[in-house]
Scaffold this active site. Structure first.
Site, PDB file in Angstrom:
ATOM      1  N   ASP A   1       0.784  -1.241   0.000  1.00 46.70           N
ATOM      2  CA  ASP A   1       0.000   0.000   0.000  1.00 46.70           C
ATOM      3  C   ASP A   1       0.821   1.300   0.000  1.00 46.70           C
ATOM      4  O   ASP A   1       0.390   2.306   0.577  1.00 46.70           O
ATOM      5  CB  ASP A   1      -0.957   0.031   1.198  1.00 46.70           C
ATOM      6  CG  ASP A   1      -1.918  -1.129   1.231  1.00 46.70           C
ATOM      7  OD1 ASP A   1      -1.928  -1.932   0.273  1.00 46.70           O
ATOM      8  OD2 ASP A   1      -2.653  -1.267   2.231  1.00 46.70           O
TER       9      ASP A   1
ATOM     10  N   LYS B   1      -6.675  -4.887  -3.084  1.00 45.36           N
ATOM     11  CA  LYS B   1      -7.378  -5.423  -1.928  1.00 45.36           C
ATOM     12  C   LYS B   1      -8.329  -4.367  -1.377  1.00 45.36           C
ATOM     13  O   LYS B   1      -8.150  -3.167  -1.635  1.00 45.36           O
ATOM     14  CB  LYS B   1      -6.386  -5.853  -0.847  1.00 45.36           C
ATOM     15  CG  LYS B   1      -5.564  -4.716  -0.248  1.00 45.36           C
ATOM     16  CD  LYS B   1      -4.487  -5.255   0.666  1.00 45.36           C
ATOM     17  CE  LYS B   1      -3.708  -4.168   1.378  1.00 45.36           C
ATOM     18  NZ  LYS B   1      -4.507  -3.385   2.322  1.00 45.36           N
TER      19      LYS B   1
ATOM     20  N   CYS C   1      -2.287  -2.396   7.968  1.00 46.43           N
ATOM     21  CA  CYS C   1      -2.239  -3.314   6.825  1.00 46.43           C
ATOM     22  C   CYS C   1      -0.969  -4.160   6.792  1.00 46.43           C
ATOM     23  O   CYS C   1      -1.006  -5.330   6.417  1.00 46.43           O
ATOM     24  CB  CYS C   1      -2.404  -2.546   5.522  1.00 46.43           C
ATOM     25  SG  CYS C   1      -4.062  -1.849   5.333  1.00 46.43           S
TER      26      CYS C   1
END
Length: 200
Positions: free
Chosen positions: A9, A106, A139
Site C-alpha cells: 500500500d 485489496k 495493513c
C-alpha cells in the site's frame, strides 16, 4: 528458499503530501520510508527477486468498502480517496511501478483476504516474504500475521514502513518481532536479498 518482496500500500493516498489521508490530517510519521522502499525495490530487482505491490482500493461508489471500514474512513469517501482510477490509488512514482509489475488490489487490511496474492506467490514458488509498506500497525501487520499463518517465512524491513505516529510504528514492529511473526531487518542496516535473517 524462494523469496519475493511484498510492498504493501505505498500509494499516493497514504504517502504523497497531497494524498487523501494527509489532507484529512492523517499523515504518516516516517518520511524516509518511501525512499527506503525505493532502495528495497531496486535491490530486489537487481537480485532477480519478484516484487509484488498491493494497493488498498475501492470501486467507484465504494460498494466494496463495507460498513466497518466506512466508519473508520473519516471523510475519505468525500475525497474519492483510494478509489480505483484516481491518482490516490496509484503506487507512488518513486517506486517505478509499471503495468508490467505484479499488483494485487485489496479492499481489506489483510492483503491475503479475498485476493489472488496467495495463489500468485504459490505460482512463483515463493516460500519467504520480505515485507514493507504502510501502515505498519494496520495493513502491514495484518498481512504479516496472515503470511505467518500460511507458513511463509517473513522478514520485515522496519525502515521501509511507517505509521501515523512513531510509537504506533514501534509497537507494531515489536509485536511482529517478539511474537515471532517476522524477523526484523532494515535497508539502512545493509539488508540485501542474498542473506535473509532467520525468523525469531
Amino acid at each position: 528458499m524462494s523469496t519475493a518482496l511484498l510492498v504493501v500500500d505505498v500509494q499516493n493516498g497514504f504517502c504523497h503530501p497531497d494524498g487523501s489521508l494527509p489532507r484529512l490530517g492523517r499523515a504518516l510519521d516516517g518520511a524516509a520510508a518511501v525512499a527506503n522502499t525505493a532502495v528495497a525495490v531496486a535491490r530486489a530487482r537487481e537480485a532477480g527477486v519478484p516484487v509484488v505491490f498491493t494497493r488498498h482500493v475501492y470501486r467507484p461508489g465504494r460498494v466494496d468498502e463495507g460498513p466497518r471500514l466506512a466508519e473508520l474512513s473519516g471523510g475519505l469517501a468525500e475525497l474519492h480517496g483510494l478509489e480505483l482510477g484516481t491518482r490516490a490509488a496509484d503506487v507512488v512514482d518513486e517506486l517505478g511501478c509499471t503495468a508490467a509489475d505484479l499488483v494485487v488490489d485489496k479492499a481489506r487490511f489483510d492483503a491475503f483476504l479475498w485476493t489472488s496474492l496467495d495463489p500468485l506467490l504459490q505460482g512463483l514458488g515463493v516460500t519467504g516474504l520480505v515485507v514493507c509498506g504502510v501502515v505498519t500497525n494496520v495493513c502491514v501487520e495484518s498481512t504479516v500475521r496472515a503470511a505467518f499463518m500460511r507458513d511463509y517465512r517473513v522478514t520485515l524491513l522496519e525502515d521501509c514502513c511507517a505509521a501515523m505516529t512513531r510509537r504506533q510504528h514501534e509497537i507494531g514492529v515489536e509485536i511482529m518481532r517478539d511474537i515471532g511473526f517476522a524477523a526484523i531487518a532494515s535497508i539502512g542496516g545493509g539488508f540485501t536479498f542474498g542473506a535473509l535473517p532467520e525468523a525469531a
